[in-house]
Design an enzyme around this catalytic site. Structure first.
Site, PDB file in Angstrom:
ATOM      1  N   ASP A   1       0.831  -1.224   0.622  1.00 47.52           N
ATOM      2  CA  ASP A   1       0.054   0.375   0.258  1.00 47.52           C
ATOM      3  C   ASP A   1       1.098   1.242   0.347  1.00 47.52           C
ATOM      4  O   ASP A   1       2.098   1.310  -0.386  1.00 47.52           O
ATOM      5  CB  ASP A   1      -1.066  -0.218   0.800  1.00 47.52           C
ATOM      6  CG  ASP A   1      -2.486   0.545   0.971  1.00 47.52           C
ATOM      7  OD1 ASP A   1      -2.146   1.491   0.090  1.00 47.52           O
ATOM      8  OD2 ASP A   1      -2.942   1.239   1.918  1.00 47.52           O
ATOM      9  N   HIS A   2       0.342   2.336   0.021  1.00 49.64           N
ATOM     10  CA  HIS A   2       0.615   3.537   0.412  1.00 49.64           C
ATOM     11  C   HIS A   2       2.126   3.640   0.752  1.00 49.64           C
ATOM     12  O   HIS A   2       2.997   3.008   1.625  1.00 49.64           O
ATOM     13  CB  HIS A   2      -0.031   4.913   1.398  1.00 49.64           C
ATOM     14  CG  HIS A   2      -0.965   5.203   0.231  1.00 49.64           C
ATOM     15  ND1 HIS A   2      -1.616   6.473  -0.197  1.00 49.64           N
ATOM     16  CD2 HIS A   2      -2.651   4.181   0.904  1.00 49.64           C
ATOM     17  CE1 HIS A   2      -2.972   5.955  -0.389  1.00 49.64           C
ATOM     18  NE2 HIS A   2      -3.128   4.962   0.147  1.00 49.64           N
TER      19      HIS A   2
ATOM     20  N   GLU B   1      -2.861   8.483   7.463  1.00 49.42           N
ATOM     21  CA  GLU B   1      -2.902   7.030   7.956  1.00 49.42           C
ATOM     22  C   GLU B   1      -1.221   6.976   8.228  1.00 49.42           C
ATOM     23  O   GLU B   1      -0.558   7.428   7.406  1.00 49.42           O
ATOM     24  CB  GLU B   1      -4.326   6.869   6.923  1.00 49.42           C
ATOM     25  CG  GLU B   1      -3.446   4.741   6.212  1.00 49.42           C
ATOM     26  CD  GLU B   1      -4.020   3.960   5.476  1.00 49.42           C
ATOM     27  OE1 GLU B   1      -5.109   3.479   5.645  1.00 49.42           O
ATOM     28  OE2 GLU B   1      -3.867   4.583   3.962  1.00 49.42           O
TER      29      GLU B   1
ATOM     30  N   HIS C   1      -8.699   9.148   3.910  1.00 52.98           N
ATOM     31  CA  HIS C   1      -8.936   8.399   5.403  1.00 52.98           C
ATOM     32  C   HIS C   1      -8.988   8.538   6.757  1.00 52.98           C
ATOM     33  O   HIS C   1      -8.894   9.640   7.099  1.00 52.98           O
ATOM     34  CB  HIS C   1      -7.530   7.383   5.654  1.00 52.98           C
ATOM     35  CG  HIS C   1      -6.414   7.387   3.975  1.00 52.98           C
ATOM     36  ND1 HIS C   1      -5.234   8.269   3.688  1.00 52.98           N
ATOM     37  CD2 HIS C   1      -7.119   6.431   3.278  1.00 52.98           C
ATOM     38  CE1 HIS C   1      -4.937   6.973   2.639  1.00 52.98           C
ATOM     39  NE2 HIS C   1      -5.679   6.270   2.215  1.00 52.98           N
TER      40      HIS C   1
ATOM     41  N   ASN D   1      -9.695  -0.110  -1.991  1.00 53.95           N
ATOM     42  CA  ASN D   1      -8.737  -0.306  -0.025  1.00 53.95           C
ATOM     43  C   ASN D   1     -10.231  -0.246   0.546  1.00 53.95           C
ATOM     44  O   ASN D   1     -11.350   1.055   0.198  1.00 53.95           O
ATOM     45  CB  ASN D   1      -7.943   1.052   0.322  1.00 53.95           C
ATOM     46  CG  ASN D   1      -6.472   0.757  -1.189  1.00 53.95           C
ATOM     47  OD1 ASN D   1      -6.958   0.355  -1.529  1.00 53.95           O
ATOM     48  ND2 ASN D   1      -5.785   1.598  -0.843  1.00 53.95           N
TER      49      ASN D   1
ATOM     50  N   HIS E   1      -9.176   5.271  -3.499  1.00 56.11           N
ATOM     51  CA  HIS E   1      -8.092   5.061  -2.418  1.00 56.11           C
ATOM     52  C   HIS E   1      -8.926   6.103  -1.738  1.00 56.11           C
ATOM     53  O   HIS E   1      -9.787   6.921  -1.568  1.00 56.11           O
ATOM     54  CB  HIS E   1      -6.872   5.555  -1.875  1.00 56.11           C
ATOM     55  CG  HIS E   1      -5.564   4.398  -2.187  1.00 56.11           C
ATOM     56  ND1 HIS E   1      -5.226   3.719  -1.863  1.00 56.11           N
ATOM     57  CD2 HIS E   1      -5.403   4.616  -3.597  1.00 56.11           C
ATOM     58  CE1 HIS E   1      -4.312   3.263  -2.144  1.00 56.11           C
ATOM     59  NE2 HIS E   1      -4.340   3.593  -4.038  1.00 56.11           N
TER      60      HIS E   1
END
Length: 357
Positions: free
Chosen positions: A108-109, A181, A225, A281, A259
């Site tokens: 992920d990110h 996040e 997020h 996500n 996202h």
């Protein structure tokens, strides 16, 4: 024709990842990407995918990777995050085929400050490729959306040149996902940066398509997020249609990912899927609460069986009664897995990702 007619069960790489995403776009469903932090959470995700007969995306974040390796390890040079991500990928590779579902193993990110983590995973992919002729992971995400667009694209191009020959998929982000996040805080970002422009999509395609076709774009449309009630975040998934119209005119459309689904309603999710989103996500948001779902089963078990968890011996049935069948981690951890399984099934249903095999 189902997914298993075009790709095999187990971890996918190379053209098989693209075949899966193309199939999802053609049949207008998206695949949830679930962050895992342990073999327990990974197994629960695989169990859910098996039960609903659908493909799944399992992903690790930088922080989740460090936890997978063990919180007792130092991480000053991303060594715990690298080790944990690699361990997670090996675990998923080993067990995924037994569940009989296609899996995209994803990281992920990765913000600019976390590039050493990315470098370590990519090195593991290259080492694995030398032996198995495919990478360890299916795909990686570079999130350089905080950087100037030109720098973002140039860095993605540099990495994609290493990734493409291995058969690795690249997911990149353009436009910032709000909220916070994994140590990346975008809560104060200028609102205009939360919305990607169609021209940005073309610029990315023009730069990356010269290297290979296996990439996707996380375009921003007000995503954040965090934990929010559905409807409390101003999403504009209809903007994705503008991206697709712009892309269709020049290159036949692009694969998009979603996202920051926190606060999104089911109608907004549906609109996003209709406009080319093939991956979403699912992690922290209240409406998408995989983290919380895992807790629920454990919490409810501990509360219900409290009288059996105060000591190894002695409970409401008698002072000499043993409690091992209650405090054994295999019992209460399993309860968390069960509620996580149900949440992942719900996420699959929301995205139309059921009975796809």
């Amino acid at each position: 024709m189902g997914v298993l007619d075009i790709v095999p069960p187990g971890v996918l790489t190379g053209d098989n990842v693209r075949k899966l995403f193309d199939y999802a776009k053609e049949h207008q469903f998206a695949i949830p990407a679930i962050n895992v932090t342990s073999s327990s959470t990974a197994n629960a995700v695989l169990e859910a995918a098996r039960d609903v007969k659908s493909p799944i995306i399992i992903q690790v974040s930088q922080g989740g990777s460090a936890y997978f390796a063990g919180k007792g390890l130092a991480n000053d040079k991303q060594q715990a995050s690298i080790t944990g991500a690699v361990a997670a990928a090996h675990h998923v590779r080993l067990v995924a085929k037994q569940y009989g579902v296609p899996v995209v193993m994803h990281s992920d990110h990765c913000a600019h400050k976390l590039l050493p983590w990315f470098d370590g995973m990519l090195q593991a992919d290259e080492d694995y490729f030398k032996v198995h002729q495919e990478p360890l992971f299916s795909s990686h995400m570079l999130d350089l959306s905080e950087e100037p667009k030109e720098e973002n694209i140039a860095t993605c191009v540099s990495y994609f040149k290493r990734m493409a020959p291995l058969g690795l998929w690249l997911e990149m982000e353009i436009g910032i996902t709000g909220g916070e996040e994994d140590g990346v805080d975008n809560t104060g970002v200028d609102n205009s940066k939360l919305y990607t422009q169609p021209e940005d999509i073309w610029d990315i395609h023009e730069a990356l398509s010269n290297i290979g076709p296996n990439f996707s774009i996380a375009a921003a449309f007000g995503n954040v997020h965090g934990v929010y009630k559905p409807g409390n975040v101003k999403l504009h998934p209809e903007l994705l249609n503008k991206h697709q119209v712009h892309a269709e005119a020049k290159l036949g459309g692009k694969l998009l990912v979603f996202h920051g689904g926190s606060g999104s309603t089911k109608d907004e999710i549906k609109t996003a899927v209709e406009n080319g989103v093939v991956k979403m996500n699912v992690d922290t948001g209240k409406s998408l609460y995989t983290q919380y779902a895992y807790l629920v089963g454990i919490r409810d078990f501990v509360q219900k069986k409290s009288g059996y968890l105060q000591s190894q011996v002695g409970n409401p049935e008698g002072a000499d009664k043993p409690n091992k069948k209650y405090y054994d981690p295999r019992v209460w951890v399993r309860e968390g897995e069960k509620t996580l399984v149900e949440r992942v099934k719900e996420a699959c249903a929301d995205l139309g990702n059921t009975n796809r095999l």
